[in-house]
Write a protein that holds these residues in place. Structure first.
Motif, PDB file in Angstrom:
ATOM      1  N   MET A   1       0.815  -1.217   0.000  1.00 10.44           N
ATOM      2  CA  MET A   1       0.000   0.000   0.000  1.00 10.44           C
ATOM      3  C   MET A   1       0.850   1.268   0.000  1.00 10.44           C
ATOM      4  SD  MET A   1      -2.991  -1.102  -0.367  1.00 10.44           S
ATOM      5  CE  MET A   1      -3.916   0.432  -0.184  1.00 10.44           C
TER       6      MET A   1
ATOM      7  N   ASN B   1      -4.441   9.340  -2.013  1.00  9.19           N
ATOM      8  CA  ASN B   1      -3.034   8.930  -1.948  1.00  9.19           C
ATOM      9  C   ASN B   1      -2.443   9.230  -0.573  1.00  9.19           C
ATOM     10  OD1 ASN B   1      -2.922   8.052  -4.681  1.00  9.19           O
ATOM     11  ND2 ASN B   1      -2.704  10.166  -5.355  1.00  9.19           N
TER      12      ASN B   1
ATOM     13  N   ASN C   1      -7.851  -3.244   1.128  1.00  7.21           N
ATOM     14  CA  ASN C   1      -7.610  -1.829   1.431  1.00  7.21           C
ATOM     15  C   ASN C   1      -7.763  -0.939   0.209  1.00  7.21           C
ATOM     16  OD1 ASN C   1      -7.204  -1.959   4.196  1.00  7.21           O
ATOM     17  ND2 ASN C   1      -5.040  -2.474   3.990  1.00  7.21           N
ATOM     18  N   ILE C   2      -7.441  -1.453  -0.971  1.00  8.32           N
ATOM     19  CA  ILE C   2      -7.671  -0.678  -2.194  1.00  8.32           C
ATOM     20  C   ILE C   2      -9.156  -0.353  -2.316  1.00  8.32           C
ATOM     21  CG2 ILE C   2      -7.695  -0.786  -4.720  1.00  8.32           C
ATOM     22  CD1 ILE C   2      -5.091  -2.436  -4.525  1.00  8.32           C
TER      23      ILE C   2
ATOM     24  N   LEU D   1      -3.541   4.355  -6.901  1.00  7.08           N
ATOM     25  CA  LEU D   1      -4.766   3.773  -6.353  1.00  7.08           C
ATOM     26  C   LEU D   1      -5.923   3.917  -7.335  1.00  7.08           C
ATOM     27  CD1 LEU D   1      -6.064   2.447  -3.832  1.00  7.08           C
ATOM     28  CD2 LEU D   1      -6.674   4.743  -3.064  1.00  7.08           C
TER      29      LEU D   1
ATOM     30  N   THR E   1      -3.947   6.677   1.871  1.00  2.00           N
ATOM     31  CA  THR E   1      -3.345   5.353   1.683  1.00  2.00           C
ATOM     32  C   THR E   1      -1.945   5.298   2.274  1.00  2.00           C
ATOM     33  OG1 THR E   1      -4.621   4.984  -0.340  1.00  2.00           O
ATOM     34  CG2 THR E   1      -2.621   3.672  -0.055  1.00  2.00           C
TER      35      THR E   1
ATOM     36  N   GLY F   1       0.337   4.145  -2.625  1.00  2.00           N
ATOM     37  CA  GLY F   1       0.086   5.520  -2.206  1.00  2.00           C
ATOM     38  C   GLY F   1       1.132   6.488  -2.720  1.00  2.00           C
TER      39      GLY F   1
ATOM     40  N   GLU G   1      -7.344   0.893   9.823  1.00  2.00           N
ATOM     41  CA  GLU G   1      -7.606   1.158   8.418  1.00  2.00           C
ATOM     42  C   GLU G   1      -8.621   2.287   8.250  1.00  2.00           C
ATOM     43  OE1 GLU G   1      -5.523  -0.607   6.981  1.00  2.00           O
ATOM     44  OE2 GLU G   1      -5.373  -2.562   7.943  1.00  2.00           O
ATOM     45  N   THR G   2      -8.914   2.589   7.002  1.00  2.00           N
ATOM     46  CA  THR G   2      -9.914   3.588   6.660  1.00  2.00           C
ATOM     47  C   THR G   2     -11.293   3.120   7.100  1.00  2.00           C
ATOM     48  OG1 THR G   2      -8.613   4.064   4.690  1.00  2.00           O
ATOM     49  CG2 THR G   2     -10.824   4.978   4.779  1.00  2.00           C
TER      50      THR G   2
ATOM     51  N   ASN H   1     -10.312   1.921   0.795  1.00  2.00           N
ATOM     52  CA  ASN H   1      -9.841   3.305   0.726  1.00  2.00           C
ATOM     53  C   ASN H   1     -10.622   4.110  -0.304  1.00  2.00           C
ATOM     54  OD1 ASN H   1      -7.995   2.577   2.630  1.00  2.00           O
ATOM     55  ND2 ASN H   1      -6.186   3.056   1.432  1.00  2.00           N
TER      56      ASN H   1
ATOM     57  N   GLN I   1      -2.064   5.559   6.270  1.00  2.19           N
ATOM     58  CA  GLN I   1      -2.565   4.326   6.872  1.00  2.19           C
ATOM     59  C   GLN I   1      -1.540   3.209   6.758  1.00  2.19           C
ATOM     60  OE1 GLN I   1      -4.708   1.959   4.212  1.00  2.19           O
ATOM     61  NE2 GLN I   1      -3.690   0.460   5.509  1.00  2.19           N
TER      62      GLN I   1
END
Length: 358
Positions: free
Chosen positions: A85, A230, A205-206, A94, A233, A89, A252-253, A209, A236
């Motif tokens: 990630m 970005n 996570n992609i 992303l 990402t 980022g 995480e987000t 986010n 985090q």
């Protein structure tokens, strides 16, 4: 009175994060090192004015716990996922990944994650049968009546924990390294399971986010969307990398109610500072002794079946070419997000080459 509205929004998100922090402890993650993550991202958000905070996320915790057999494997998965990630980022790729694969495939992967969460929730009831089913029943009734995730998680966790504590006399003995207020270096390891887990966590996570980050930004009502994906990402990922080396939990987000506060940046920072205080002071382990892991089953079930799956499934299957998203959804649910996303990507580009465009 803006400060009161900001505080109430922050406190509500903290209430949502505490049970998931307890879930992190039941998976063997140390909570004291995770203080670093909240402090680090709160500083980043303060400097750059970002409205998107981070917190414990049930999806990433469930996935990591499901794919890693030991705490060292789980922290290694987080470390590997954060490396991926950070590259995404730092290179600003992303949104490019999403544009290449397409929104339908990404949504299908997230819908598959919803089924995974529901399946994990049901599995939790096998070890603590009554606690788990009470949690699922209370969460289902609460969400149907309120449509509010904060009330859903609070009531389902509190009532099922009360049953476990007062009826079954439950009291957990958490491992010393989970509750210790010190840093213990956790050297990353590598094997096929960890590689698969890191790739799956990165894929999750992609999607998170993009979807959670943009939803949080939209909640502010500010245009254009005030979330820098970005920056989110990278921050985090750096936070996860640092805490994973110390045995800490991933953060995480999230979709955060602080974005709807009068001062969304301040409210998000306040939420993370409160969480950092709770972890630093050692209050979470004291609460966690009376909260069984199955108490989170209700929230996971609602999050998977009602919140995550339907909206993403509709997006995934709404186009005229629904075969590839459907396969992506099923493969994700049966295996993991990386397998699902790779399957969807391969089918999207290979089928037209052999004359089987759908």
């Amino acid at each position: 009175m803006h400060w009161l509205a900001d505080f109430l929004a922050a406190f509500g998100v903290v209430l949502n994060g505490i049970p998931q922090g307890i879930m992190a402890m039941t998976l063997g993650f140390a909570v004291f090192p995770t203080t670093f993550s909240f402090l680090f991202v709160s500083g980043i958000n303060g400097v750059f004015g970002s409205v998107a905070p981070i917190s414990f996320q049930a999806e990433s915790l469930a996935l990591t716990g499901n794919l890693g057999d030991s705490i060292r494997e789980r922290t290694s998965i987080i470390f590997g996922g954060s490396l991926i990630m950070i590259v995404i980022g730092a290179t600003g790729s992303l949104t490019k990944i999403v544009s290449v694969l397409g929104n339908n495939i990404m949504a299908a992967m997230m819908a598959g994650v919803g089924i995974m969460l529901a399946k994990i929730a049901i599995q939790m009831t096998k070890s603590e049968k009554w606690t788990g089913w009470i949690s699922i029943a209370v969460a289902s009734i609460t969400y149907l009546l309120t449509k509010d995730l904060v009330w859903t998680i609070v009531l389902s966790v509190v009532l099922s924990s009360c049953y476990a504590t007062f009826v079954e006399h439950y009291r957990a003995e958490l491992p010393a390294y989970v509750t210790a207020r010190k840093f213990n270096f956790m050297k990353p390891m590598i094997n096929l399971r960890i590689i698969r887990g890191a790739l799956s966590l990165a894929c999750l996570n992609i999607g998170a986010n993009i979807s959670y980050g943009l939803i949080t930004g939209q909640m502010t009502g500010i245009k254009p969307n005030p979330v820098n994906l970005n920056l989110l990402t990278s921050a985090q990922a750096l936070a996860d990398m640092g805490t994973s080396l110390l045995g800490g939990a991933p953060v995480e987000t999230i979709i955060s109610a602080t974005a709807s506060a009068p001062e969304p940046v301040l409210a998000g920072i306040l939420m993370m500072l409160i969480m950092a205080l709770i972890l630093f002071a050692g209050w979470l382990p004291k609460i966690g002794k009376y909260v069984p892991s199955a108490s989170i089953a209700g929230f996971l079930f609602i999050l998977g079946t009602v919140v995550t799956f339907p909206e993403n499934a509709v997006t995934a299957l709404s186009g005229s070419n629904s075969l590839i998203p459907a396969v992506t959804l099923v493969v994700t649910a049966v295996f993991d997000p990386f397998a699902g996303l790779m399957t969807g990507g391969v089918l999207k580009f290979v089928l037209p080459l052999i004359g089987l465009g759908v």
